[in-house]
Structure formats: C-alpha cells, structure tokens
Design a protein around this motif. Structure first.
Motif, mmCIF file in Angstrom:
data_model
loop_
_atom_site.group_PDB
_atom_site.id
_atom_site.type_symbol
_atom_site.label_atom_id
_atom_site.label_comp_id
_atom_site.label_asym_id
_atom_site.label_seq_id
_atom_site.Cartn_x
_atom_site.Cartn_y
_atom_site.Cartn_z
ATOM 1 N N ARG A 259 44.796 52.557 24.930
ATOM 2 C CA ARG A 259 44.200 52.473 26.269
ATOM 3 C C ARG A 259 43.100 53.509 26.468
ATOM 4 N N LYS A 301 42.666 53.619 30.591
ATOM 5 C CA LYS A 301 42.586 52.397 31.371
ATOM 6 C C LYS A 301 43.937 52.146 32.024
ATOM 7 N N PRO A 303 47.148 50.401 32.742
ATOM 8 C CA PRO A 303 47.865 49.367 31.982
ATOM 9 C C PRO A 303 48.172 48.140 32.818
#
Length: 303
Positions: A259, A301, A303
């Motif tokens: 991520r 980012k 999730p």
C-alpha cells in the motif's frame, strides 16, 4: 341469297414482326456460337522484372525491421522502465504504458519478457538467421531457463522444416520438455518463500527477497512481492518453512508495504521498503514497525 361474310386477313403489327426477327436472329447467333471445348483464350503475358541488387538489399532490410518490431519495442520498454523515463508525466510504469501506447500491464511485460528471450537466442551459435518474428512465438519460452530456451527454439525450427516456427509449434516443444523435466509442485497458497534469481533477468534485484505464493501452477508459482506479482519457476523458490501463523504475519506485512510502495517514491523511501522485503524472519522489530508506520501515515493508501 346473301353472300357469306368474308374472312378478314389478320393484320400483323410491326412489333410482332420485330419480335420474330429478333428471335430468328438470336437462333442464328446461338447456332453460330463456338463450342466452349474448342474455344481459344488469349492471355496477355506480363513481364515481371527481377529485383536489382540494391532492391534486394532494401527488401531484406525492411523485412528484418518488421520481424524485429516486437523485439525493439520490448527493448525500448525495458529501458523506459529501468531508467524511469516516464516519471515526469506518470507515477507508475503501468499507467504510462497504457496512456502512451495503449498497452495494459500484461502486454507491456509480454514484450519486455520477449526481448529478454530473443537476446538470449542471439547468443546461441547455432541460431543465426532464423529468429522469432512475433511475440507469440516467444511467449511459451519466457519461463524457461536460458539454455532451455535455446534448446526449444532449435528443436522448433527443426520441426518447422528449417523455417520460423509458429507459436503452436514452440508451445508443443516446450510442453514436451516440461514433461521430461517435471518436478512435483508441493508449494501451498500463502506459503512464504525466498527468491533465487539464477540468471533470470525478470527477477533482477529480487535475489534473497521473500515472496508469498498466490497461485500454484504445474511448473511454477505466482508469488506476490512488495511491488507486484511474478511468475517464478520452481527452481527459483525455496520455502522458509514458516508456521501458518507466521505466514499470516508475513501476509500482513506484505499488504502494508504494497500500500505504500510505488515507483514514484523517493529513492531513500523505496530502498527502505525494499530492505523490509528482504527480511529473513516473519516479524518486524520495534524500530522497523515505527519506520513502516511513519511511511504508512505519509504515503500509504487507504485499504
């Protein structure tokens, strides 16, 4: 005594006369037609001029350019990716390829992988003039070892009668070699393995890294790493033999790194994340946990 009525002569119209004449004329034409079996067909010969030596040279040069188009594309994409020449307009290589060339991720890496195979084939002394002319002829060989790729191509050319083989012929030869050297695939989904490059250009920079098995194939595994998924031959994998709970911990770490990681990150940040991708233990130290948490808050980012 009255006279019997006289019969009037039937008048003949000009149209009727014309029809009769036309019919007679048609009959005469038919009777005069030539028997098809004895008909003579006149064919005009067209002179085909031979190519000059210069034209022959130009033709060969242009044919080679057409044949090597996919190879040149793969080489160019590799350099664009490795040097990150897309970074001024795009954050990721995949986005750049889609916007600039209309290539999705799969197609881009098919061309990149094909260029690697052709480079290897050119190193074989027996392979001189007969090289692949399309990416589809190369695709079945991309997961083989370099020596196996050369062996497959030589055999496929032989099967094709000394000509460039089709993708189907290459695939059949690859399948026979796979069956000959088949090793049982005992890896499990979610298993954590170490990567061994063993001259596989696609895995360059990934030697010693850990990866998580996401799919089990006949002769390879699809594995997930911090940047993307790879298809890796069994000879390039070695299990860490972690317990199920430890594998789940590594899966969670992989999710967190994925991520955060992207090609657009600063080199220092990327290097740190790549170092976490080389851990030889199924957990993070307290310092590593803090560092990853900071990066998640800064770049991660949702999730």
């Amino acid at each position: 005594m009255p006279k019997p009525p006289s019969r009037r002569k039937k008048a003949t119209s000009p149209a009727s006369n014309n029809s009769t004449s036309a019919a007679n004329s048609a009959n005469e034409d038919i009777s005069q037609q030539v028997d098809p079996a004895t008909a003579t067909i006149t064919v005009t010969a067209v002179e085909v001029t031979e190519l000059t030596q210069e034209e022959q040279s130009d033709r060969l040069h242009l044919e080679r350019k057409v044949e090597r188009a996919f190879f040149e594309a793969g080489k160019a994409l590799t350099e664009l990716r490795d040097r990150r020449l897309y970074r001024s307009t795009h954050k990721a290589f995949d986005e750049y390829c889609l916007d600039r060339f209309g290539y999705n991720r799969s197609r881009s890496y098919q061309l990149v992988d094909a260029a690697v195979v052709v480079d290897n084939l050119q190193k074989c002394p027996q392979i001189v003039d007969i090289l692949p002319t399309a990416e589809g002829q190369v695709r079945p060989m991309t997961k083989l070892e370099p020596q196996e790729q050369q062996e497959v191509w030589l055999r496929a050319v032989e099967v094709a009668g000394g000509k460039v083989p089709t993708g189907r012929i290459v695939k059949d030869v690859v399948q026979r070699i796979m069956e000959r050297t088949q090793v049982p695939n005992t890896y499990q989904l979610g298993e954590v393995c170490q990567i061994f490059t063993k001259d596989n250009p696609e895995l360059r920079g990934k030697g010693g890294c850990w990866a998580i098995v996401s799919a089990v194939n006949d002769f390879s595994c699809s594995v997930r790493m911090w940047d993307r998924e790879y298809t890796v031959g069994l000879q390039h994998l070695k299990s860490y033999d972690y317990l199920p709970a430890e594998c789940q911990q590594m899966q969670a770490i992989c999710d967190r790194i994925s991520r955060v990681y992207s090609d657009s990150l600063e080199e220092t940040v990327k290097s740190l994340l790549q170092l976490l991708g080389k851990l030889n233990r199924p957990y993070l130290t307290a310092v590593e946990e803090k560092l990853l948490s900071v990066l998640e808050s800064e770049y991660g980012k949702i999730p």
